[in-house]
Scaffold this motif. Structure first.
Motif, PDB file in Angstrom:
ATOM      1  N   HIS A 198       0.820  -1.220   0.000  1.00  0.00           N
ATOM      2  CA  HIS A 198       0.000   0.000   0.000  1.00  0.00           C
ATOM      3  C   HIS A 198       0.862   1.284   0.000  1.00  0.00           C
ATOM      4  O   HIS A 198       0.514   2.279  -0.658  1.00  0.00           O
ATOM      5  CB  HIS A 198      -0.876  -0.049   1.254  1.00  0.00           C
ATOM      6  N   HIS A 222       1.075   5.016  -2.344  1.00  0.00           N
ATOM      7  CA  HIS A 222       1.195   6.442  -1.996  1.00  0.00           C
ATOM      8  C   HIS A 222       2.428   7.064  -2.668  1.00  0.00           C
ATOM      9  O   HIS A 222       2.407   8.211  -3.093  1.00  0.00           O
ATOM     10  CB  HIS A 222       1.274   6.626  -0.480  1.00  0.00           C
ATOM     11  N   SER A 235       0.629   9.500   6.229  1.00  0.00           N
ATOM     12  CA  SER A 235      -0.725   8.936   6.230  1.00  0.00           C
ATOM     13  C   SER A 235      -1.174   8.679   7.659  1.00  0.00           C
ATOM     14  O   SER A 235      -0.537   9.129   8.610  1.00  0.00           O
ATOM     15  CB  SER A 235      -0.726   7.641   5.415  1.00  0.00           C
ATOM     16  N   ASP A 243      -6.805   7.094   0.595  1.00  0.00           N
ATOM     17  CA  ASP A 243      -6.767   5.740   0.054  1.00  0.00           C
ATOM     18  C   ASP A 243      -7.732   5.520  -1.112  1.00  0.00           C
ATOM     19  O   ASP A 243      -8.897   5.929  -1.064  1.00  0.00           O
ATOM     20  CB  ASP A 243      -7.074   4.731   1.172  1.00  0.00           C
TER      21      ASP A 243
HETATM   22 ZN    ZN Z   1      -3.021   4.999   2.742  1.00  0.00          ZN
END
Ligand code: ZN
Ligand code: KG4
Length: 350
Positions: free
Chosen positions: A116, A120, A142, A321
Protein backbone atom coordinates in the motif's frame (compact mmCIF):
# COMPACT_ATOMS: atom_id res chain seq x y z
CA UNK A 1 -1.57 -3.35 -19.74
CA UNK A 2 -4.93 -3.24 -17.98
CA UNK A 3 -4.88 -3.56 -14.21
CA UNK A 4 -7.80 -4.28 -11.93
CA UNK A 5 -6.83 -3.06 -8.46
CA UNK A 6 -8.39 -3.79 -5.09
CA UNK A 7 -7.75 -1.89 -1.85
CA UNK A 8 -9.19 -2.70 1.60
CA UNK A 9 -6.35 -1.93 4.01
CA UNK A 10 -8.28 0.45 6.26
CA UNK A 11 -11.69 2.13 6.04
CA UNK A 12 -12.07 2.66 2.30
CA UNK A 13 -13.27 -0.14 0.04
CA UNK A 14 -11.85 0.61 -3.39
CA UNK A 15 -11.71 -0.94 -6.85
CA UNK A 16 -10.07 0.62 -9.89
CA UNK A 17 -9.43 -0.22 -13.51
CA UNK A 18 -6.28 1.42 -14.85
CA UNK A 19 -4.48 1.24 -18.17
CA UNK A 20 -0.71 1.34 -17.59
CA UNK A 21 2.08 1.75 -20.10
CA UNK A 22 5.49 3.33 -20.60
CA UNK A 23 7.71 1.01 -18.54
CA UNK A 24 9.39 1.41 -15.17
CA UNK A 25 11.22 4.64 -15.96
CA UNK A 26 8.35 6.65 -17.36
CA UNK A 27 5.12 4.95 -16.46
CA UNK A 28 1.88 6.46 -17.71
CA UNK A 29 -1.54 5.71 -16.39
CA UNK A 30 -5.03 6.15 -17.73
CA UNK A 31 -7.65 5.70 -15.07
CA UNK A 32 -10.74 4.09 -16.54
CA UNK A 33 -12.64 3.79 -13.28
CA UNK A 34 -11.74 4.61 -9.67
CA UNK A 35 -14.48 3.58 -7.24
CA UNK A 36 -14.29 4.25 -3.50
CA UNK A 37 -16.86 3.40 -0.83
CA UNK A 38 -15.98 5.31 2.31
CA UNK A 39 -16.84 3.90 5.74
CA UNK A 40 -16.25 7.14 7.63
CA UNK A 41 -19.85 7.43 8.80
CA UNK A 42 -19.78 3.88 10.23
CA UNK A 43 -16.62 4.43 12.28
CA UNK A 44 -17.30 8.03 13.31
CA UNK A 45 -19.35 7.22 16.44
CA UNK A 46 -16.36 5.17 17.72
CA UNK A 47 -13.83 7.96 17.14
CA UNK A 48 -11.64 5.73 14.95
CA UNK A 49 -11.61 2.66 12.71
CA UNK A 50 -13.03 -0.52 14.28
CA UNK A 51 -11.30 -3.44 12.48
CA UNK A 52 -14.20 -5.88 12.57
CA UNK A 53 -16.66 -3.27 11.38
CA UNK A 54 -14.25 -2.41 8.58
CA UNK A 55 -14.14 -6.09 7.60
CA UNK A 56 -17.96 -6.33 7.60
CA UNK A 57 -18.26 -3.21 5.41
CA UNK A 58 -15.58 -4.37 2.96
CA UNK A 59 -17.35 -7.71 2.58
CA UNK A 60 -20.56 -5.85 1.83
CA UNK A 61 -19.06 -3.20 -0.46
CA UNK A 62 -16.63 -5.22 -2.60
CA UNK A 63 -19.31 -7.01 -4.66
CA UNK A 64 -21.31 -3.78 -4.95
CA UNK A 65 -18.33 -1.86 -6.34
CA UNK A 66 -17.40 -4.73 -8.64
CA UNK A 67 -20.93 -4.86 -10.03
CA UNK A 68 -20.81 -1.10 -10.57
CA UNK A 69 -17.57 -1.47 -12.49
CA UNK A 70 -18.99 -4.18 -14.73
CA UNK A 71 -22.23 -2.23 -15.21
CA UNK A 72 -20.35 0.86 -16.35
CA UNK A 73 -19.52 -0.99 -19.55
CA UNK A 74 -15.80 -1.69 -19.20
CA UNK A 75 -14.82 -4.98 -20.73
CA UNK A 76 -13.41 -6.96 -17.88
CA UNK A 77 -10.37 -8.48 -19.45
CA UNK A 78 -7.55 -7.05 -17.37
CA UNK A 79 -4.02 -8.43 -17.68
CA UNK A 80 -3.40 -8.28 -13.96
CA UNK A 81 -5.21 -8.15 -10.64
CA UNK A 82 -3.32 -6.04 -8.08
CA UNK A 83 -4.37 -6.26 -4.45
CA UNK A 84 -3.10 -4.56 -1.29
CA UNK A 85 -1.51 -7.12 1.05
CA UNK A 86 -0.27 -4.62 3.66
CA UNK A 87 0.30 -2.62 5.71
CA UNK A 88 -3.14 -2.21 7.27
CA UNK A 89 -5.72 -3.85 9.47
CA UNK A 90 -5.42 -7.61 9.17
CA UNK A 91 -9.15 -8.50 8.96
CA UNK A 92 -9.69 -5.70 6.46
CA UNK A 93 -6.73 -6.74 4.30
CA UNK A 94 -7.95 -10.34 4.11
CA UNK A 95 -11.29 -9.30 2.61
CA UNK A 96 -9.59 -7.70 -0.39
CA UNK A 97 -7.08 -10.52 -0.77
CA UNK A 98 -9.78 -13.21 -0.71
CA UNK A 99 -11.95 -11.26 -3.14
CA UNK A 100 -8.98 -10.86 -5.51
CA UNK A 101 -8.11 -14.55 -5.24
CA UNK A 102 -11.65 -15.54 -6.19
CA UNK A 103 -11.55 -13.25 -9.23
CA UNK A 104 -8.16 -14.68 -10.16
CA UNK A 105 -9.64 -18.19 -10.14
CA UNK A 106 -12.81 -17.23 -11.95
CA UNK A 107 -11.28 -14.98 -14.62
CA UNK A 108 -7.95 -16.87 -14.92
CA UNK A 109 -5.98 -13.63 -14.60
CA UNK A 110 -2.56 -13.13 -13.01
CA UNK A 111 -2.66 -11.80 -9.46
CA UNK A 112 -0.07 -9.72 -7.63
CA UNK A 113 0.18 -8.53 -4.02
CA UNK A 114 0.97 -4.83 -3.57
CA UNK A 115 2.50 -2.77 -0.77
CA UNK A 116 0.00 0.00 0.00
CA UNK A 117 2.84 2.44 0.81
CA UNK A 118 4.22 2.05 -2.71
CA UNK A 119 0.80 3.18 -3.90
CA UNK A 120 1.19 6.44 -2.00
CA UNK A 121 4.73 6.79 -3.37
CA UNK A 122 3.59 6.46 -7.01
CA UNK A 123 0.35 8.41 -6.58
CA UNK A 124 1.57 11.66 -8.20
CA UNK A 125 2.18 9.73 -11.44
CA UNK A 126 -1.53 9.09 -11.86
CA UNK A 127 -2.19 12.64 -12.98
CA UNK A 128 -0.64 14.19 -16.04
CA UNK A 129 2.42 12.87 -17.74
CA UNK A 130 4.96 15.24 -16.30
CA UNK A 131 8.25 13.48 -15.88
CA UNK A 132 9.73 13.26 -12.46
CA UNK A 133 13.38 14.28 -12.37
CA UNK A 134 15.64 12.28 -10.10
CA UNK A 135 17.02 12.06 -7.52
CA UNK A 136 13.89 12.84 -5.57
CA UNK A 137 12.82 12.91 -1.96
CA UNK A 138 9.46 11.36 -1.11
CA UNK A 139 7.51 12.14 2.04
CA UNK A 140 4.71 9.71 2.82
CA UNK A 141 2.33 11.03 5.45
CA UNK A 142 -0.73 8.94 6.23
CA UNK A 143 -2.78 7.62 9.12
CA UNK A 144 -0.25 4.89 9.86
CA UNK A 145 3.04 6.15 8.46
CA UNK A 146 5.48 9.04 8.25
CA UNK A 147 8.36 8.08 6.00
CA UNK A 148 11.13 9.91 4.14
CA UNK A 149 12.64 8.22 1.10
CA UNK A 150 15.62 8.98 -1.08
CA UNK A 151 14.25 8.02 -4.50
CA UNK A 152 16.85 7.17 -7.16
CA UNK A 153 14.30 6.41 -9.84
CA UNK A 154 10.75 5.10 -10.08
CA UNK A 155 11.82 1.61 -9.14
CA UNK A 156 14.52 2.14 -6.57
CA UNK A 157 14.56 4.02 -3.29
CA UNK A 158 16.04 3.97 0.19
CA UNK A 159 14.28 4.84 3.40
CA UNK A 160 16.18 7.58 5.21
CA UNK A 161 13.79 8.32 8.06
CA UNK A 162 10.44 7.57 9.66
CA UNK A 163 8.44 8.25 12.77
CA UNK A 164 9.70 6.65 15.96
CA UNK A 165 6.19 6.69 17.47
CA UNK A 166 2.89 8.08 16.11
CA UNK A 167 2.31 8.84 12.43
CA UNK A 168 1.32 12.40 11.46
CA UNK A 169 -2.23 11.36 10.51
CA UNK A 170 -2.58 9.51 13.81
CA UNK A 171 -1.40 12.63 15.65
CA UNK A 172 -4.03 14.68 13.77
CA UNK A 173 -6.74 12.14 14.65
CA UNK A 174 -5.78 11.93 18.34
CA UNK A 175 -5.49 15.71 18.70
CA UNK A 176 -8.86 16.14 17.00
CA UNK A 177 -10.38 13.88 19.64
CA UNK A 178 -8.94 16.14 22.36
CA UNK A 179 -10.64 19.05 20.60
CA UNK A 180 -13.93 17.12 20.44
CA UNK A 181 -13.79 16.94 16.67
CA UNK A 182 -15.11 13.90 14.76
CA UNK A 183 -13.06 11.20 13.02
CA UNK A 184 -11.09 11.52 10.77
CA UNK A 185 -9.49 14.46 12.51
CA UNK A 186 -7.17 15.70 9.78
CA UNK A 187 -9.71 17.54 7.61
CA UNK A 188 -11.56 18.78 10.73
CA UNK A 189 -8.44 20.34 12.25
CA UNK A 190 -7.52 21.88 8.91
CA UNK A 191 -10.98 23.46 8.63
CA UNK A 192 -11.01 24.76 12.20
CA UNK A 193 -7.47 26.13 11.95
CA UNK A 194 -8.53 28.54 9.19
CA UNK A 195 -10.11 30.76 11.86
CA UNK A 196 -7.14 30.58 14.21
CA UNK A 197 -3.75 32.23 14.61
CA UNK A 198 -0.91 29.71 14.14
CA UNK A 199 1.45 31.81 16.28
CA UNK A 200 -0.70 31.74 19.43
CA UNK A 201 0.90 28.75 21.16
CA UNK A 202 4.40 27.37 20.73
CA UNK A 203 3.80 23.64 20.88
CA UNK A 204 6.97 21.49 20.81
CA UNK A 205 8.61 20.63 17.49
CA UNK A 206 9.99 17.18 18.39
CA UNK A 207 13.35 16.12 16.90
CA UNK A 208 13.40 19.16 14.64
CA UNK A 209 17.06 19.93 15.35
CA UNK A 210 18.30 16.36 15.29
CA UNK A 211 20.52 15.59 12.33
CA UNK A 212 18.69 12.37 11.43
CA UNK A 213 15.53 12.21 9.32
CA UNK A 214 13.33 10.56 11.90
CA UNK A 215 10.18 12.10 13.32
CA UNK A 216 8.27 11.92 16.58
CA UNK A 217 4.67 13.06 16.94
CA UNK A 218 3.32 11.48 20.11
CA UNK A 219 4.73 14.28 22.31
CA UNK A 220 2.92 16.92 20.29
CA UNK A 221 -0.46 15.32 20.94
CA UNK A 222 0.42 14.99 24.67
CA UNK A 223 1.40 18.63 24.75
CA UNK A 224 -2.05 19.61 23.46
CA UNK A 225 -3.56 17.43 26.21
CA UNK A 226 -1.44 19.13 28.91
CA UNK A 227 -2.28 22.51 27.46
CA UNK A 228 -5.91 21.91 28.48
CA UNK A 229 -5.06 20.49 31.90
CA UNK A 230 -2.38 22.85 33.19
CA UNK A 231 -3.01 25.80 35.47
CA UNK A 232 -3.28 28.88 33.37
CA UNK A 233 -0.72 30.85 35.43
CA UNK A 234 2.27 32.98 34.45
CA UNK A 235 4.53 29.99 34.07
CA UNK A 236 2.03 28.53 31.61
CA UNK A 237 2.08 31.72 29.51
CA UNK A 238 5.90 31.58 29.42
CA UNK A 239 6.11 27.85 28.71
CA UNK A 240 3.97 28.05 25.58
CA UNK A 241 5.14 31.58 24.66
CA UNK A 242 1.49 32.60 24.36
CA UNK A 243 0.80 35.55 22.11
CA UNK A 244 -2.50 36.29 23.86
CA UNK A 245 -4.11 35.85 27.25
CA UNK A 246 -5.08 32.21 27.97
CA UNK A 247 -8.76 33.09 28.25
CA UNK A 248 -8.67 34.68 24.78
CA UNK A 249 -7.34 31.53 23.10
CA UNK A 250 -9.92 29.76 20.94
CA UNK A 251 -10.11 26.15 19.80
CA UNK A 252 -9.25 27.46 16.33
CA UNK A 253 -6.02 29.00 17.73
CA UNK A 254 -5.09 25.63 19.23
CA UNK A 255 -5.79 23.85 15.92
CA UNK A 256 -3.77 26.43 13.96
CA UNK A 257 -0.86 26.33 16.42
CA UNK A 258 -0.89 22.53 16.36
CA UNK A 259 -0.75 22.53 12.56
CA UNK A 260 2.09 25.05 12.57
CA UNK A 261 4.17 22.73 14.77
CA UNK A 262 3.48 19.82 12.37
CA UNK A 263 4.31 21.92 9.29
CA UNK A 264 7.55 23.24 10.82
CA UNK A 265 8.81 19.74 11.60
CA UNK A 266 7.81 18.27 8.24
CA UNK A 267 9.08 21.13 6.07
CA UNK A 268 12.38 21.64 7.89
CA UNK A 269 13.36 17.96 7.98
CA UNK A 270 12.15 17.18 4.46
CA UNK A 271 13.85 20.17 2.86
CA UNK A 272 17.05 19.41 4.73
CA UNK A 273 16.99 15.99 3.05
CA UNK A 274 16.23 17.65 -0.30
CA UNK A 275 19.32 19.85 0.06
CA UNK A 276 21.54 17.03 1.22
CA UNK A 277 20.88 14.78 -1.76
CA UNK A 278 20.42 17.71 -4.16
CA UNK A 279 16.98 16.43 -5.05
CA UNK A 280 15.32 17.71 -8.21
CA UNK A 281 11.83 16.64 -7.19
CA UNK A 282 9.84 16.33 -4.02
CA UNK A 283 6.94 13.85 -3.87
CA UNK A 284 4.42 14.14 -1.05
CA UNK A 285 1.74 11.45 -0.76
CA UNK A 286 -0.71 9.94 1.74
CA UNK A 287 -3.88 11.27 3.37
CA UNK A 288 -2.23 14.15 5.22
CA UNK A 289 -0.81 15.46 1.91
CA UNK A 290 -4.40 16.47 1.07
CA UNK A 291 -4.04 19.30 3.60
CA UNK A 292 -3.96 22.55 1.57
CA UNK A 293 -2.35 24.51 4.39
CA UNK A 294 0.46 21.97 4.54
CA UNK A 295 0.89 22.23 0.77
CA UNK A 296 1.11 26.01 1.10
CA UNK A 297 3.67 25.70 3.91
CA UNK A 298 5.89 23.57 1.66
CA UNK A 299 5.52 25.93 -1.32
CA UNK A 300 6.32 28.94 0.87
CA UNK A 301 9.45 27.37 2.34
CA UNK A 302 10.70 26.09 -1.03
CA UNK A 303 10.36 29.63 -2.38
CA UNK A 304 11.95 31.22 0.68
CA UNK A 305 14.94 28.90 0.45
CA UNK A 306 15.22 29.47 -3.28
CA UNK A 307 15.22 25.77 -4.04
CA UNK A 308 14.95 24.57 -7.63
CA UNK A 309 12.57 21.79 -6.92
CA UNK A 310 9.57 20.30 -8.67
CA UNK A 311 6.86 19.57 -6.17
CA UNK A 312 4.55 16.63 -6.85
CA UNK A 313 1.47 16.37 -4.66
CA UNK A 314 -1.54 14.46 -5.99
CA UNK A 315 -5.01 15.97 -5.87
CA UNK A 316 -6.90 15.07 -2.66
CA UNK A 317 -8.71 12.03 -4.10
CA UNK A 318 -5.33 10.42 -4.87
CA UNK A 319 -3.81 11.42 -1.51
CA UNK A 320 -6.32 9.47 0.55
CA UNK A 321 -6.77 5.74 0.05
CA UNK A 322 -8.04 4.51 -3.32
CA UNK A 323 -7.34 1.61 -5.66
CA UNK A 324 -5.84 3.58 -8.58
CA UNK A 325 -2.66 4.07 -6.53
CA UNK A 326 -2.58 0.30 -5.97
CA UNK A 327 -2.81 -0.25 -9.72
CA UNK A 328 0.15 2.11 -10.21
CA UNK A 329 2.22 0.25 -7.62
CA UNK A 330 1.05 -3.07 -9.11
CA UNK A 331 2.34 -2.03 -12.55
CA UNK A 332 5.82 -1.20 -11.23
CA UNK A 333 5.92 -4.38 -9.09
CA UNK A 334 4.93 -6.42 -12.14
CA UNK A 335 7.68 -4.89 -14.26
CA UNK A 336 10.24 -5.41 -11.49
CA UNK A 337 9.03 -8.99 -11.11
CA UNK A 338 8.48 -8.29 -7.42
CA UNK A 339 6.37 -10.98 -5.82
CA UNK A 340 4.73 -10.81 -2.43
CA UNK A 341 2.90 -13.50 -0.52
CA UNK A 342 -0.85 -13.27 -0.99
CA UNK A 343 -1.64 -12.98 2.69
CA UNK A 344 -2.38 -10.08 5.02
CA UNK A 345 0.87 -8.42 6.13
CA UNK A 346 -0.35 -5.90 8.68
CA UNK A 347 3.09 -4.49 9.50
CA UNK A 348 4.59 -4.35 6.03
CA UNK A 349 6.94 -1.40 5.56
CA UNK A 350 8.98 0.08 2.74
ZN1 ZN B 1 -3.02 5.00 2.74
O1 KG4 C 1 -3.57 7.66 3.36
P1 KG4 C 1 -4.78 7.59 4.19
O2 KG4 C 1 -6.12 7.81 3.53
O3 KG4 C 1 -4.88 6.19 4.92
C1 KG4 C 1 -3.75 5.56 5.41
O4 KG4 C 1 -3.05 4.92 4.60
O5 KG4 C 1 -3.51 5.70 6.63
O6 KG4 C 1 -4.60 8.63 5.39
C2 KG4 C 1 -5.57 8.82 6.37
C3 KG4 C 1 -5.09 9.90 7.31
C4 KG4 C 1 -6.01 10.14 8.51
O7 KG4 C 1 -5.22 10.17 9.69
C5 KG4 C 1 -6.61 11.50 8.23
O8 KG4 C 1 -6.94 12.25 9.39
C6 KG4 C 1 -5.51 12.17 7.45
O9 KG4 C 1 -4.99 11.15 6.62
N1 KG4 C 1 -6.01 13.27 6.60
C7 KG4 C 1 -5.63 14.54 6.79
C8 KG4 C 1 -6.38 15.31 5.86
N2 KG4 C 1 -7.17 14.47 5.13
C9 KG4 C 1 -6.91 13.20 5.61
N3 KG4 C 1 -4.78 15.09 7.66
C10 KG4 C 1 -4.63 16.43 7.63
N4 KG4 C 1 -5.31 17.24 6.79
C11 KG4 C 1 -6.18 16.72 5.88
N5 KG4 C 1 -6.85 17.53 5.06
Amino acid sequence: MKILAIETSCDETAIALVDAKGGVKQPRFKIEKNLVASQIKIHRPFGGVVPNLAKREHLKNLPILFKKLVASGYSLNPDLIAVTVGPGLEPALWTGINFAKELHKKLKIKILGVNHLEGHLYSPKLEGNKNLDFPAIALIISGGHTILLNVKNMASWKKIGETVDDAVGECYDKTARLLNLPYPGGPEIEKLAKDGDPNTIQFPRPMIHQKNYDFSFSGLKTSVLYFFRENKNEEFVKKYKLSKKPEKISKADIAASFQQAVFDVLTIKTLRAVKEIKAKSLIIGGGVAANRSLQKAFKKKIKKENLKLNLFIPSPKFCTDNAAIIAAAGYISFLKNKKMALKAQANLNL
